[in-house]
Write an enzyme that holds these catalytic residues in place. Structure first.
Site, PDB file in Angstrom:
ATOM      1  N   GLY A 148       0.818  -1.209   0.000  1.00  0.00           N
ATOM      2  CA  GLY A 148       0.000   0.000   0.000  1.00  0.00           C
ATOM      3  C   GLY A 148       0.842   1.243   0.000  1.00  0.00           C
ATOM      4  N   SER A 149       0.278   2.318   0.528  1.00  0.00           N
ATOM      5  CA  SER A 149       0.935   3.621   0.488  1.00  0.00           C
ATOM      6  C   SER A 149       2.086   3.705   1.486  1.00  0.00           C
ATOM      7  CB  SER A 149      -0.076   4.726   0.809  1.00  0.00           C
ATOM      8  OG  SER A 149      -0.480   4.648   2.168  1.00  0.00           O
ATOM      9  N   GLY A 197       2.683   6.257   3.489  1.00  0.00           N
ATOM     10  CA  GLY A 197       2.192   6.783   4.756  1.00  0.00           C
ATOM     11  C   GLY A 197       1.506   5.728   5.600  1.00  0.00           C
ATOM     12  N   GLY A 198       0.594   4.977   4.989  1.00  0.00           N
ATOM     13  CA  GLY A 198      -0.113   3.929   5.719  1.00  0.00           C
ATOM     14  C   GLY A 198       0.818   2.826   6.169  1.00  0.00           C
ATOM     15  N   GLY A 199       1.741   2.446   5.291  1.00  0.00           N
ATOM     16  CA  GLY A 199       2.694   1.397   5.641  1.00  0.00           C
ATOM     17  C   GLY A 199       3.613   1.806   6.761  1.00  0.00           C
ATOM     18  N   GLU A 239       5.442  -3.380   1.279  1.00  0.00           N
ATOM     19  CA  GLU A 239       5.785  -2.845  -0.034  1.00  0.00           C
ATOM     20  C   GLU A 239       5.081  -1.509  -0.155  1.00  0.00           C
ATOM     21  OE1 GLU A 239       4.510  -3.326  -4.580  1.00  0.00           O
ATOM     22  OE2 GLU A 239       4.758  -5.234  -3.536  1.00  0.00           O
ATOM     23  N   CYS A 281       2.666  -0.772  -8.990  1.00  0.00           N
ATOM     24  CA  CYS A 281       3.817  -0.420  -8.166  1.00  0.00           C
ATOM     25  C   CYS A 281       5.092  -0.349  -8.992  1.00  0.00           C
ATOM     26  CB  CYS A 281       3.983  -1.423  -7.032  1.00  0.00           C
ATOM     27  SG  CYS A 281       4.002  -3.141  -7.577  1.00  0.00           S
TER      28      CYS A 281
END
Length: 500
Positions: free
Chosen positions: A222-223, A225-227, A246, A280
């Site tokens: 995912g993103s 920021g979220g990761g 990732e 990605c």
């Protein structure tokens, strides 16, 4: 705050399917605890038997292909042809791990005999990789099958002997629910332990899952920021656990002078706009001679965009590309066509010089998730050496070269290998083969751990850890370590690799 997760049709912006209830913390606890209860039995299931179970899950998903693809197309707008191929990729991943289990070398069985005459004396030592426990898998937005409920993380974790709890992505709850139904039914029919696979919904459930004491590792796509937020949460637990994320990737492509012909432009534009640029491995950063920029621009202008996966991604793409267009750091070379759909965007190509790029590297390496790319122009390839070395970590690095460029291509590849996990020659980075030799990873921020891959046979290595048995009777050892090698797997015996 809503208590449901609602899917939407990106083409119309209208709700799609029935809403799915968010999973409360109490239910997350029940599902994670059930997975932990199922783990001991699943972890000691013979590898050959786990292989059969994975193949039955793959067969069940293939049998429900029409329903699954139609549901995913309604929720993602990725198109039936693309989604049909992606579902087949997903079932092939499960079958690949069945092969991995039968081949057996993934456990790295190592046997050392006793030697009392060396310093220090060596007892009988037997080392093998064993599954960690319950794995939390976070589904990706852009691959509703291959990196989601039954995707690579789930397949590799189940193959390793771990139990799995999936956090469904909020962009495709109906697809996730239908996929989970098929997986659960197939596992039950195959005789897998009850609770070995579960699924939760809603952002809050993901946080609760990472914090749950039964969870021993996390896989995330995912993103950035979220990761990063979840990575910090995993590391901040009283008992920190591995977090394999990732995240973002700009995937630099270097077009050397001999390859800078108009013929290259069509391949670039096709790779850039594949899946509306929501890959990605999208080639978002290109280094090329200025002479090729018009051809690249014409190729992008001839393309059409499409609906992005959700409104947030659409808004983020527009905000990021609008800001870049309004800056004095890059100029717009061309724009493709924006379809008349709710969350549709147009492909965009920007250009800047290598000097401006190097002076503003942090700003100009920001990922604009979608069909946008920046061409950095140079006069001599030697101008690129210092700037390529400063790039942030990325999943791929690509070099296009004619035979006359081979010496320079080698020099560029030597630089790119320090920042990229996969180095590509005269091809485009979109498309990640599911194979033994694949590596889909790279330095931060492309992943949280460059030692590991999320695609390919060796992705199973994330969910297993070494245990050494010292001086144990042969009959009490795991089958992989017994003298007779009853499984017939490759092993290292007293330093020598032996393939029975």
């Amino acid at each position: 705050m809503s208590h449901v997760v609602q899917g939407y049709n990106p083409r119309t912006g209208e709700p799609f399917g029935e809403p799915v209830a968010k999973t409360p913390d109490s239910e997350v606890d029940r599902i994670a605890s059930a997975a932990a209860t199922a783990f001991p039995a699943w972890s000691v299931e013979p590898a050959a038997d786990r292989a059969v179970v994975l193949e039955k899950v793959a067969d069940a998903l293939d049998a429900e292909s029409d329903l699954l693809v139609a549901t995913a197309d309604g929720e993602t707008a990725l198109g039936v042809p693309r989604l049909t191929t992606e579902l087949k990729r997903t079932t092939n991943q499960l079958r690949l791990f069945a092969e991995v289990l039968r081949e057996g070398s993934y456990v790295e069985a190592t046997l050392d005999s006793a030697n009392p005459d060396i310093i220090p004396p060596r007892p009988v030592l037997r080392r093998v990789l064993r599954p960690l426990g319950t794995v939390a898998v976070f589904s990706a937005s852009n691959f509703p099958f291959a990196f989601s409920v039954a995707g690579g993380d789930t397949a590799s974790a189940l193959a390793s002997g771990c139990s799995v709890v999936v956090k469904a992505h909020s962009a495709h709850p109906s697809t996730s629910r239908e996929t989970a139904r098929v997986v659960l039914d197939a596992l039950r029919d195959a005789g897998a332990p009850e609770g070995v696979f579960g699924i939760v919904y809603g952002t809050e459930s993901g946080v609760a899952l990472v914090k749950h004491p039964a969870v021993r590792a996390v896989g995330f796509t995912g993103s950035t920021g979220g990761g990063r937020a979840l990575f910090d949460l995993a590391q901040g637990r009283p008992d920190p656990i591995p977090f394999y994320g990732e995240l973002g990737s700009v995937n630099p492509t270097v077009i050397l002078p001999g390859a800078a012909t108009p013929d290259i432009a069509a391949g670039f534009a096709a790779s850039l706009t594949m899946g509306v640029g929501q890959f990605c491995t999208n080639p978002g950063l290109v280094f090329a001679p200025e002479s090729i920029v018009p051809a690249l621009g014409e190729a992008v202008a001839a393309t059409s965009g499409g609906a992005m996966l959700n409104e947030r991604m659409c808004d983020s793409y527009k905000a990021g590309t609008d800001a870049l267009a309004a800056s004095d750091l890059a100029s717009v070379v061309s724009s493709g066509v924006r379809p008349d759909e709710a969350w549709a965007v147009a492909p965009l190509l920007f250009s800047t010089s290598v000097k401006v790029f190097e002076e503003n590297l942090e700003k100009l390496t920001e990922e604009h998730f979608g069909p946008a790319a920046l061409v950095v122009t140079y006069s001599e390839p030697s101008e690129l050496h210092s700037v390529l070395a400063k790039l942030p970590g990325t999943l791929t690095g690509t070099v296009h070269a004619a035979e006359s460029d081979h010496a320079e291509a080698g020099a560029v590849a030597e630089i790119l290998r320090h920042v990229a996990g996969r180095i590509i020659f005269n091809a485009w980075p979109t498309g990640v083969a599911v194979a033994w030799g694949q590596h889909h990873g790279g330095p931060w921020p492309s992943t949280t751990n460059p030692l590991h891959t999320s695609v390919g046979a060796t992705s199973i290595r994330r969910w297993i850890a070494p245990v050494t048995y010292q001086s144990w009777p042969d009959a009490l050892l795991p089958a992989e370590l017994q003298d007779a090698n009853p499984l017939g797997i490759p092993r290292r015996v007293d330093g020598v690799l032996v393939v029975d």
